[in-house]
Design a protein around this motif. Structure first.
Motif, PDB file in Angstrom:
ATOM      1  N   THR A 116       0.857  -1.178   0.039  1.00 31.30           N
ATOM      2  CA  THR A 116       0.141  -0.203   0.007  1.00 31.30           C
ATOM      3  C   THR A 116       1.043   1.105  -0.141  1.00 31.30           C
ATOM      4  OG1 THR A 116      -0.186  -0.056   2.497  1.00 31.30           O
ATOM      5  CG2 THR A 116      -1.841  -1.320   1.258  1.00 31.30           C
ATOM      6  N   SER A 117       2.087   1.233  -0.165  1.00 26.76           N
ATOM      7  CA  SER A 117       2.926   2.218  -0.381  1.00 26.76           C
ATOM      8  C   SER A 117       2.661   3.174  -1.455  1.00 26.76           C
ATOM      9  CB  SER A 117       4.592   1.901  -0.137  1.00 26.76           C
ATOM     10  OG  SER A 117       4.725   1.159  -1.366  1.00 26.76           O
ATOM     11  N   ASP A 118       3.142   4.397  -1.305  1.00 30.05           N
ATOM     12  CA  ASP A 118       3.002   5.481  -2.469  1.00 30.05           C
ATOM     13  C   ASP A 118       4.078   5.476  -3.539  1.00 30.05           C
ATOM     14  OD1 ASP A 118       0.481   6.192  -1.294  1.00 30.05           O
ATOM     15  OD2 ASP A 118       1.326   7.682  -0.058  1.00 30.05           O
ATOM     16  N   GLY A 119       4.259   4.407  -4.454  1.00 28.99           N
ATOM     17  CA  GLY A 119       5.043   4.471  -5.458  1.00 28.99           C
ATOM     18  C   GLY A 119       6.413   3.782  -5.032  1.00 28.99           C
ATOM     19  N   PRO A 120       7.218   3.479  -5.980  1.00 29.13           N
ATOM     20  CA  PRO A 120       8.436   2.749  -5.608  1.00 29.13           C
ATOM     21  C   PRO A 120       9.388   3.539  -4.685  1.00 29.13           C
ATOM     22  CG  PRO A 120       8.525   3.962  -7.710  1.00 29.13           C
ATOM     23  CD  PRO A 120       7.257   4.195  -7.180  1.00 29.13           C
ATOM     24  N   GLU A 121       9.404   4.754  -4.423  1.00 28.72           N
ATOM     25  CA  GLU A 121      10.257   5.410  -3.432  1.00 28.72           C
ATOM     26  C   GLU A 121       9.665   4.858  -2.086  1.00 28.72           C
ATOM     27  OE1 GLU A 121      10.754   9.427  -4.070  1.00 28.72           O
ATOM     28  OE2 GLU A 121      11.388   9.338  -6.094  1.00 28.72           O
ATOM     29  N   GLY A 122       8.640   5.173  -1.824  1.00 34.04           N
ATOM     30  CA  GLY A 122       8.154   4.424  -0.562  1.00 34.04           C
ATOM     31  C   GLY A 122       8.525   3.175  -0.322  1.00 34.04           C
ATOM     32  N   LEU A 123       8.136   2.426  -1.330  1.00 32.87           N
ATOM     33  CA  LEU A 123       8.346   1.045  -1.214  1.00 32.87           C
ATOM     34  C   LEU A 123       9.697   0.702  -0.906  1.00 32.87           C
ATOM     35  CD1 LEU A 123       6.915  -1.716  -3.376  1.00 32.87           C
ATOM     36  CD2 LEU A 123       9.298  -1.825  -3.036  1.00 32.87           C
ATOM     37  N   ARG A 150      10.479   1.570 -13.150  1.00 35.34           N
ATOM     38  CA  ARG A 150      10.828   1.497 -14.566  1.00 35.34           C
ATOM     39  C   ARG A 150       9.560   1.938 -15.448  1.00 35.34           C
ATOM     40  NH1 ARG A 150      14.216  -2.958 -13.592  1.00 35.34           N
ATOM     41  NH2 ARG A 150      12.552  -4.466 -14.006  1.00 35.34           N
ATOM     42  N   LEU A 151       8.542   1.178 -14.928  1.00 35.34           N
ATOM     43  CA  LEU A 151       7.076   1.239 -15.259  1.00 35.34           C
ATOM     44  C   LEU A 151       6.685   2.868 -15.457  1.00 35.34           C
ATOM     45  CD1 LEU A 151       4.771  -0.243 -16.756  1.00 35.34           C
ATOM     46  CD2 LEU A 151       3.924  -0.497 -14.156  1.00 35.34           C
ATOM     47  N   PHE A 152       6.690   3.385 -14.116  1.00 39.73           N
ATOM     48  CA  PHE A 152       6.449   4.767 -14.147  1.00 39.73           C
ATOM     49  C   PHE A 152       7.298   5.787 -15.153  1.00 39.73           C
ATOM     50  CE2 PHE A 152       4.983   3.543  -9.908  1.00 39.73           C
ATOM     51  CZ  PHE A 152       3.822   3.228 -10.380  1.00 39.73           C
ATOM     52  N   SER A 153       8.599   5.367 -15.152  1.00 39.10           N
ATOM     53  CA  SER A 153       9.521   6.135 -16.140  1.00 39.10           C
ATOM     54  C   SER A 153       9.211   6.204 -17.466  1.00 39.10           C
ATOM     55  CB  SER A 153      11.114   5.701 -15.738  1.00 39.10           C
ATOM     56  OG  SER A 153      11.969   6.466 -16.386  1.00 39.10           O
ATOM     57  N   LEU A 154       9.088   4.817 -17.864  1.00 37.08           N
ATOM     58  CA  LEU A 154       8.786   4.663 -18.999  1.00 37.08           C
ATOM     59  C   LEU A 154       7.597   5.471 -19.698  1.00 37.08           C
ATOM     60  CD1 LEU A 154       9.436   0.694 -19.589  1.00 37.08           C
ATOM     61  CD2 LEU A 154      10.657   2.790 -20.877  1.00 37.08           C
ATOM     62  N   ASP A 156       5.984   7.904 -18.353  1.00 32.80           N
ATOM     63  CA  ASP A 156       6.320   9.403 -18.508  1.00 32.80           C
ATOM     64  C   ASP A 156       7.324  10.009 -19.725  1.00 32.80           C
ATOM     65  OD1 ASP A 156       5.050   9.792 -16.095  1.00 32.80           O
ATOM     66  OD2 ASP A 156       6.670   9.934 -14.779  1.00 32.80           O
ATOM     67  N   GLU A 157       8.210   9.183 -19.957  1.00 34.12           N
ATOM     68  CA  GLU A 157       9.099   9.419 -21.155  1.00 34.12           C
ATOM     69  C   GLU A 157       8.585   9.365 -22.738  1.00 34.12           C
ATOM     70  OE1 GLU A 157      13.089   7.774 -23.405  1.00 34.12           O
ATOM     71  OE2 GLU A 157      12.464   6.774 -21.407  1.00 34.12           O
ATOM     72  N   ALA A 158       7.583   8.298 -22.610  1.00 31.67           N
ATOM     73  CA  ALA A 158       6.564   8.397 -23.838  1.00 31.67           C
ATOM     74  C   ALA A 158       5.756   9.300 -24.122  1.00 31.67           C
ATOM     75  CB  ALA A 158       6.040   7.027 -24.029  1.00 31.67           C
ATOM     76  N   GLU A 159       4.994   9.815 -23.213  1.00 31.79           N
ATOM     77  CA  GLU A 159       4.258  10.855 -23.111  1.00 31.79           C
ATOM     78  C   GLU A 159       5.016  12.116 -23.274  1.00 31.79           C
ATOM     79  OE1 GLU A 159       1.805  10.515 -19.738  1.00 31.79           O
ATOM     80  OE2 GLU A 159       0.877   8.438 -20.224  1.00 31.79           O
ATOM     81  N   GLU A 160       5.833  12.395 -22.582  1.00 30.54           N
ATOM     82  CA  GLU A 160       6.598  13.805 -22.782  1.00 30.54           C
ATOM     83  C   GLU A 160       7.257  13.901 -24.136  1.00 30.54           C
ATOM     84  OE1 GLU A 160      10.406  16.028 -20.796  1.00 30.54           O
ATOM     85  OE2 GLU A 160       9.732  14.172 -19.898  1.00 30.54           O
ATOM     86  N   ALA A 161       7.946  13.056 -24.602  1.00 35.63           N
ATOM     87  CA  ALA A 161       8.470  13.286 -26.066  1.00 35.63           C
ATOM     88  C   ALA A 161       7.472  13.279 -27.101  1.00 35.63           C
ATOM     89  CB  ALA A 161       9.283  11.939 -26.290  1.00 35.63           C
ATOM     90  N   LEU A 162       6.458  12.543 -26.985  1.00 32.12           N
ATOM     91  CA  LEU A 162       5.240  12.725 -27.998  1.00 32.12           C
ATOM     92  C   LEU A 162       4.499  14.183 -27.961  1.00 32.12           C
ATOM     93  CD1 LEU A 162       3.999  11.519 -30.444  1.00 32.12           C
ATOM     94  CD2 LEU A 162       2.226  10.276 -28.623  1.00 32.12           C
ATOM     95  N   LYS A 163       4.104  14.503 -26.689  1.00 29.79           N
ATOM     96  CA  LYS A 163       3.803  15.771 -26.586  1.00 29.79           C
ATOM     97  C   LYS A 163       4.498  16.985 -27.013  1.00 29.79           C
ATOM     98  CE  LYS A 163       1.524  18.822 -22.844  1.00 29.79           C
ATOM     99  NZ  LYS A 163       1.104  18.752 -21.653  1.00 29.79           N
ATOM    100  N   GLU A 164       5.708  16.937 -26.944  1.00 33.41           N
ATOM    101  CA  GLU A 164       6.764  17.820 -27.296  1.00 33.41           C
ATOM    102  C   GLU A 164       6.651  18.029 -28.765  1.00 33.41           C
ATOM    103  OE1 GLU A 164      11.507  18.444 -27.359  1.00 33.41           O
ATOM    104  OE2 GLU A 164      10.565  18.380 -25.223  1.00 33.41           O
ATOM    105  N   ALA A 165       6.941  16.748 -29.312  1.00 30.70           N
ATOM    106  CA  ALA A 165       6.669  16.710 -30.962  1.00 30.70           C
ATOM    107  C   ALA A 165       5.748  17.399 -31.521  1.00 30.70           C
ATOM    108  CB  ALA A 165       7.174  15.218 -31.232  1.00 30.70           C
TER     109      ALA A 165
END
Length: 333
Positions: A116-123, A150-154, A156-165
Protein backbone atom coordinates in the motif's frame (compact mmCIF):
# COMPACT_ATOMS: atom_id res chain seq x y z
CA UNK A 1 15.77 8.78 -24.14
CA UNK A 2 14.87 12.44 -24.59
CA UNK A 3 13.44 13.64 -27.89
CA UNK A 4 14.99 17.09 -28.26
CA UNK A 5 14.17 17.46 -31.96
CA UNK A 6 10.82 19.10 -31.22
CA UNK A 7 12.44 21.66 -28.93
CA UNK A 8 15.12 22.49 -31.53
CA UNK A 9 12.46 22.85 -34.20
CA UNK A 10 10.39 25.20 -32.07
CA UNK A 11 13.43 27.40 -31.45
CA UNK A 12 14.22 27.54 -35.18
CA UNK A 13 10.61 28.44 -36.00
CA UNK A 14 10.69 31.35 -33.56
CA UNK A 15 13.99 32.58 -34.97
CA UNK A 16 13.04 32.22 -38.63
CA UNK A 17 9.52 33.68 -38.57
CA UNK A 18 9.51 36.34 -35.86
CA UNK A 19 11.60 38.96 -37.69
CA UNK A 20 9.98 38.16 -41.00
CA UNK A 21 6.53 38.90 -39.62
CA UNK A 22 7.61 42.36 -38.53
CA UNK A 23 9.25 43.16 -41.89
CA UNK A 24 6.26 41.87 -43.84
CA UNK A 25 3.80 43.99 -41.88
CA UNK A 26 5.91 47.10 -42.43
CA UNK A 27 5.41 47.06 -46.20
CA UNK A 28 1.62 47.24 -46.20
CA UNK A 29 0.15 48.05 -42.81
CA UNK A 30 -3.67 48.55 -42.83
CA UNK A 31 -4.82 51.90 -41.51
CA UNK A 32 -1.44 53.56 -42.11
CA UNK A 33 -0.78 56.07 -44.86
CA UNK A 34 1.78 54.65 -47.31
CA UNK A 35 2.62 55.36 -50.88
CA UNK A 36 1.59 52.52 -53.18
CA UNK A 37 4.45 50.05 -53.51
CA UNK A 38 6.29 49.90 -56.79
CA UNK A 39 6.55 46.72 -58.84
CA UNK A 40 10.15 46.33 -57.74
CA UNK A 41 9.16 46.63 -54.05
CA UNK A 42 6.44 44.02 -54.42
CA UNK A 43 8.81 41.66 -56.24
CA UNK A 44 11.45 42.14 -53.56
CA UNK A 45 8.88 41.43 -50.86
CA UNK A 46 7.68 38.30 -52.65
CA UNK A 47 11.26 37.11 -52.97
CA UNK A 48 11.92 37.75 -49.30
CA UNK A 49 8.73 35.95 -48.36
CA UNK A 50 9.65 33.04 -50.58
CA UNK A 51 12.94 32.72 -48.72
CA UNK A 52 11.00 32.84 -45.46
CA UNK A 53 8.58 30.24 -46.83
CA UNK A 54 11.44 27.96 -47.81
CA UNK A 55 12.73 28.06 -44.25
CA UNK A 56 9.22 27.59 -42.85
CA UNK A 57 8.54 24.52 -44.97
CA UNK A 58 11.86 22.96 -43.97
CA UNK A 59 11.02 23.65 -40.34
CA UNK A 60 7.72 21.92 -40.98
CA UNK A 61 9.48 18.98 -42.62
CA UNK A 62 11.87 18.71 -39.67
CA UNK A 63 9.03 18.94 -37.16
CA UNK A 64 7.10 16.30 -39.07
CA UNK A 65 10.16 14.05 -39.08
CA UNK A 66 10.70 14.64 -35.35
CA UNK A 67 7.05 13.82 -34.73
CA UNK A 68 7.32 10.56 -36.67
CA UNK A 69 10.40 9.62 -34.65
CA UNK A 70 8.57 10.48 -31.41
CA UNK A 71 5.55 8.43 -32.47
CA UNK A 72 7.77 5.45 -33.29
CA UNK A 73 9.56 5.85 -29.96
CA UNK A 74 6.18 6.14 -28.21
CA UNK A 75 5.01 2.87 -29.79
CA UNK A 76 8.30 1.24 -28.84
CA UNK A 77 8.00 2.45 -25.26
CA UNK A 78 4.37 1.34 -25.13
CA UNK A 79 5.53 -2.18 -25.96
CA UNK A 80 8.14 -1.93 -23.22
CA UNK A 81 5.46 -0.65 -20.83
CA UNK A 82 3.31 -3.67 -21.67
CA UNK A 83 6.21 -6.02 -21.05
CA UNK A 84 7.08 -4.25 -17.82
CA UNK A 85 3.45 -4.33 -16.67
CA UNK A 86 3.38 -8.10 -17.13
CA UNK A 87 6.60 -8.40 -15.14
CA UNK A 88 5.27 -5.98 -12.53
CA UNK A 89 2.07 -7.99 -12.05
CA UNK A 90 4.00 -11.26 -11.76
CA UNK A 91 6.31 -9.76 -9.14
CA UNK A 92 3.36 -8.23 -7.31
CA UNK A 93 1.72 -11.65 -7.10
CA UNK A 94 4.88 -13.10 -5.62
CA UNK A 95 5.10 -10.27 -3.07
CA UNK A 96 1.44 -10.78 -2.15
CA UNK A 97 2.12 -14.45 -1.52
CA UNK A 98 5.03 -13.42 0.67
CA UNK A 99 2.78 -11.04 2.57
CA UNK A 100 0.14 -13.73 3.04
CA UNK A 101 2.74 -16.17 4.30
CA UNK A 102 4.02 -13.59 6.75
CA UNK A 103 0.49 -12.88 7.93
CA UNK A 104 -0.24 -16.53 8.51
CA UNK A 105 2.94 -16.87 10.52
CA UNK A 106 1.85 -13.91 12.67
CA UNK A 107 4.87 -11.77 11.65
CA UNK A 108 3.07 -8.82 9.97
CA UNK A 109 5.52 -6.05 10.90
CA UNK A 110 5.96 -3.61 7.96
CA UNK A 111 5.49 -6.11 5.12
CA UNK A 112 1.78 -5.37 4.63
CA UNK A 113 2.59 -1.69 4.13
CA UNK A 114 4.74 -2.59 1.12
CA UNK A 115 1.65 -3.32 -0.94
CA UNK A 116 0.00 0.00 0.00
CA UNK A 117 3.03 2.30 -0.23
CA UNK A 118 2.91 5.42 -2.38
CA UNK A 119 5.07 4.53 -5.37
CA UNK A 120 8.43 2.82 -5.65
CA UNK A 121 10.34 5.32 -3.53
CA UNK A 122 8.19 4.69 -0.48
CA UNK A 123 8.33 0.97 -1.14
CA UNK A 124 12.11 0.94 -1.32
CA UNK A 125 12.38 3.01 1.86
CA UNK A 126 10.25 0.48 3.71
CA UNK A 127 12.13 -2.35 2.08
CA UNK A 128 15.38 -1.11 3.57
CA UNK A 129 13.94 -1.60 7.07
CA UNK A 130 12.89 -5.22 6.53
CA UNK A 131 15.96 -6.97 7.82
CA UNK A 132 14.44 -10.25 8.87
CA UNK A 133 13.62 -11.48 5.35
CA UNK A 134 15.72 -14.06 3.54
CA UNK A 135 17.99 -12.98 0.71
CA UNK A 136 15.59 -14.41 -1.86
CA UNK A 137 12.63 -12.61 -0.33
CA UNK A 138 14.60 -9.37 -0.13
CA UNK A 139 15.63 -9.71 -3.79
CA UNK A 140 12.00 -10.23 -4.80
CA UNK A 141 10.96 -7.03 -3.03
CA UNK A 142 13.85 -5.10 -4.57
CA UNK A 143 12.96 -6.33 -8.04
CA UNK A 144 9.32 -5.42 -7.47
CA UNK A 145 10.25 -1.84 -6.53
CA UNK A 146 12.64 -1.45 -9.45
CA UNK A 147 10.03 -2.76 -11.89
CA UNK A 148 7.50 -0.23 -10.65
CA UNK A 149 10.03 2.57 -11.01
CA UNK A 150 10.88 1.52 -14.59
CA UNK A 151 7.19 1.30 -15.45
CA UNK A 152 6.40 4.83 -14.29
CA UNK A 153 9.55 6.21 -15.97
CA UNK A 154 8.75 4.59 -19.33
CA UNK A 155 5.22 5.99 -19.33
CA UNK A 156 6.43 9.51 -18.48
CA UNK A 157 9.16 9.43 -21.15
CA UNK A 158 6.82 8.28 -23.91
CA UNK A 159 4.15 10.84 -23.12
CA UNK A 160 6.58 13.75 -22.72
CA UNK A 161 8.43 13.10 -25.99
CA UNK A 162 5.26 12.74 -28.04
CA UNK A 163 3.62 15.81 -26.50
CA UNK A 164 6.68 17.95 -27.24
CA UNK A 165 6.85 16.78 -30.86
CA UNK A 166 3.14 17.38 -31.39
CA UNK A 167 3.49 20.95 -30.13
CA UNK A 168 6.46 21.66 -32.41
CA UNK A 169 4.63 20.24 -35.42
CA UNK A 170 1.59 22.40 -34.75
CA UNK A 171 3.77 25.53 -34.45
CA UNK A 172 5.61 24.71 -37.66
CA UNK A 173 2.39 24.16 -39.58
CA UNK A 174 0.97 27.47 -38.36
CA UNK A 175 4.16 29.32 -39.33
CA UNK A 176 4.13 27.75 -42.79
CA UNK A 177 0.49 28.71 -43.38
CA UNK A 178 1.08 32.32 -42.28
CA UNK A 179 3.96 32.77 -44.72
CA UNK A 180 1.91 31.20 -47.49
CA UNK A 181 -0.90 33.69 -46.84
CA UNK A 182 1.55 36.61 -47.03
CA UNK A 183 2.89 35.36 -50.36
CA UNK A 184 -0.64 35.13 -51.76
CA UNK A 185 -1.35 38.71 -50.70
CA UNK A 186 1.81 40.02 -52.33
CA UNK A 187 1.28 38.02 -55.53
CA UNK A 188 -2.19 39.50 -55.76
CA UNK A 189 -0.57 42.95 -55.66
CA UNK A 190 1.89 41.91 -58.34
CA UNK A 191 -0.94 41.26 -60.79
CA UNK A 192 -1.23 45.04 -61.08
CA UNK A 193 2.18 45.14 -62.78
CA UNK A 194 3.81 43.42 -65.74
CA UNK A 195 5.23 40.02 -64.80
CA UNK A 196 8.88 40.33 -63.76
CA UNK A 197 10.02 37.86 -61.12
CA UNK A 198 13.81 37.94 -61.04
CA UNK A 199 14.06 34.43 -59.69
CA UNK A 200 12.31 32.95 -62.73
CA UNK A 201 14.49 34.39 -65.48
CA UNK A 202 15.78 31.63 -67.70
CA UNK A 203 13.39 29.09 -66.16
CA UNK A 204 12.08 26.19 -68.16
CA UNK A 205 9.32 24.11 -66.61
CA UNK A 206 7.94 22.21 -69.57
CA UNK A 207 6.95 18.67 -68.59
CA UNK A 208 9.13 15.61 -68.34
CA UNK A 209 12.49 16.45 -69.86
CA UNK A 210 15.52 14.22 -70.38
CA UNK A 211 18.90 15.04 -68.93
CA UNK A 212 21.47 15.41 -71.71
CA UNK A 213 24.51 16.53 -69.70
CA UNK A 214 27.74 14.69 -69.16
CA UNK A 215 27.17 13.33 -65.64
CA UNK A 216 27.29 9.55 -65.25
CA UNK A 217 27.03 7.00 -62.48
CA UNK A 218 25.06 7.99 -59.38
CA UNK A 219 25.03 11.70 -60.24
CA UNK A 220 23.78 10.94 -63.74
CA UNK A 221 21.00 8.74 -62.39
CA UNK A 222 20.00 11.45 -59.91
CA UNK A 223 19.77 14.06 -62.67
CA UNK A 224 17.90 11.67 -64.98
CA UNK A 225 15.30 11.29 -62.25
CA UNK A 226 15.10 15.01 -61.46
CA UNK A 227 14.67 15.98 -65.11
CA UNK A 228 11.88 13.44 -65.49
CA UNK A 229 9.97 15.31 -62.74
CA UNK A 230 10.10 18.69 -64.49
CA UNK A 231 6.63 20.19 -64.75
CA UNK A 232 5.31 18.47 -61.62
CA UNK A 233 4.04 20.88 -58.94
CA UNK A 234 5.87 22.05 -55.89
CA UNK A 235 4.04 20.57 -52.89
CA UNK A 236 4.77 21.47 -49.28
CA UNK A 237 6.20 18.38 -47.65
CA UNK A 238 6.02 16.56 -50.99
CA UNK A 239 8.15 13.46 -51.49
CA UNK A 240 6.50 12.29 -54.72
CA UNK A 241 5.45 10.85 -56.96
CA UNK A 242 2.90 13.56 -57.84
CA UNK A 243 4.93 16.51 -56.57
CA UNK A 244 7.87 17.50 -54.39
CA UNK A 245 9.28 20.24 -52.24
CA UNK A 246 12.93 21.17 -52.72
CA UNK A 247 14.51 18.66 -50.34
CA UNK A 248 11.95 16.03 -51.28
CA UNK A 249 13.15 16.25 -54.89
CA UNK A 250 16.85 16.06 -54.05
CA UNK A 251 16.20 13.12 -51.72
CA UNK A 252 14.18 11.21 -54.34
CA UNK A 253 16.67 12.02 -57.11
CA UNK A 254 19.69 10.79 -55.19
CA UNK A 255 17.75 7.73 -54.05
CA UNK A 256 17.42 6.91 -57.75
CA UNK A 257 21.21 7.23 -57.85
CA UNK A 258 21.57 4.69 -55.05
CA UNK A 259 22.23 7.17 -52.22
CA UNK A 260 19.86 7.40 -49.25
CA UNK A 261 19.73 11.05 -48.11
CA UNK A 262 17.96 12.38 -45.00
CA UNK A 263 14.71 14.29 -45.46
CA UNK A 264 15.35 17.98 -44.77
CA UNK A 265 17.73 20.60 -46.17
CA UNK A 266 19.33 20.95 -42.73
CA UNK A 267 20.15 17.25 -42.61
CA UNK A 268 21.15 17.00 -46.27
CA UNK A 269 23.61 19.86 -45.77
CA UNK A 270 25.56 17.60 -43.42
CA UNK A 271 26.01 14.81 -45.97
CA UNK A 272 29.16 14.45 -48.09
CA UNK A 273 31.87 16.99 -48.85
CA UNK A 274 31.10 20.71 -48.95
CA UNK A 275 32.00 22.90 -51.92
CA UNK A 276 32.02 26.65 -51.31
CA UNK A 277 33.28 27.72 -54.74
CA UNK A 278 30.37 27.84 -57.18
CA UNK A 279 32.84 27.48 -60.05
CA UNK A 280 33.98 24.12 -58.69
CA UNK A 281 30.55 22.50 -58.83
CA UNK A 282 29.96 19.22 -60.64
CA UNK A 283 26.61 17.96 -62.01
CA UNK A 284 24.62 16.28 -59.27
CA UNK A 285 25.99 18.43 -56.44
CA UNK A 286 23.27 19.64 -54.07
CA UNK A 287 23.26 23.44 -53.88
CA UNK A 288 22.02 25.26 -50.77
CA UNK A 289 20.58 28.78 -50.56
CA UNK A 290 18.80 31.20 -48.25
CA UNK A 291 20.05 30.05 -44.89
CA UNK A 292 19.61 26.39 -45.85
CA UNK A 293 15.95 27.05 -46.54
CA UNK A 294 16.22 25.90 -50.15
CA UNK A 295 18.25 23.48 -52.25
CA UNK A 296 18.48 22.05 -55.75
CA UNK A 297 20.66 19.88 -58.00
CA UNK A 298 23.41 21.46 -60.06
CA UNK A 299 22.83 20.31 -63.64
CA UNK A 300 26.01 21.68 -65.23
CA UNK A 301 26.40 24.57 -67.63
CA UNK A 302 25.37 27.15 -65.03
CA UNK A 303 21.94 25.56 -64.51
CA UNK A 304 20.04 23.96 -61.66
CA UNK A 305 16.99 21.70 -61.49
CA UNK A 306 14.86 22.32 -58.43
CA UNK A 307 11.37 22.53 -56.91
CA UNK A 308 11.11 26.29 -56.40
CA UNK A 309 8.11 27.22 -54.26
CA UNK A 310 4.35 26.99 -53.86
CA UNK A 311 2.43 27.81 -57.03
CA UNK A 312 5.34 26.83 -59.25
CA UNK A 313 6.47 23.63 -60.94
CA UNK A 314 9.77 21.76 -60.87
CA UNK A 315 12.03 23.53 -63.35
CA UNK A 316 15.50 24.03 -64.76
CA UNK A 317 16.76 27.53 -64.06
CA UNK A 318 19.89 29.51 -64.88
CA UNK A 319 21.99 30.48 -61.89
CA UNK A 320 23.45 33.73 -63.14
CA UNK A 321 20.29 35.85 -63.00
CA UNK A 322 19.44 35.29 -59.35
CA UNK A 323 20.52 32.09 -57.66
CA UNK A 324 24.27 32.63 -57.86
CA UNK A 325 23.85 35.57 -55.49
CA UNK A 326 21.96 33.40 -52.98
CA UNK A 327 24.39 30.45 -53.09
CA UNK A 328 25.94 29.40 -49.77
CA UNK A 329 27.60 26.07 -50.50
CA UNK A 330 26.99 22.67 -52.06
CA UNK A 331 27.52 19.10 -50.95
CA UNK A 332 28.64 16.16 -53.04
CA UNK A 333 26.99 12.94 -51.73
Amino acid sequence: MKNTGGRRTARRIAASTGIGAVVASSLLLPGTAHADPTREEVEEEIERLNEEASIAVEEYNQAKEDHEVAEARYDELEEQVGDEEEKYEALKERVQKLANATYQSGDMDSLTNILTSDGPEGLLEQNADITYLSETQQAQLDEFGESAERLFSLKDEAEEALKEAEGALEEAEEAKEKVEEKISEQEELLTQFPDADASTEGANDSGGQSYTGGASGSAGAALDFAYAQIGKPYIYGGTGPNGYDCSGLTQAAWRAGGVDLPRTTYSQAEVGNRIYDINALQPGDIMFFSGLGHNGLYAGGGQMVHAPRTGRNIEVVGLAAYWAGQFEFAVRP
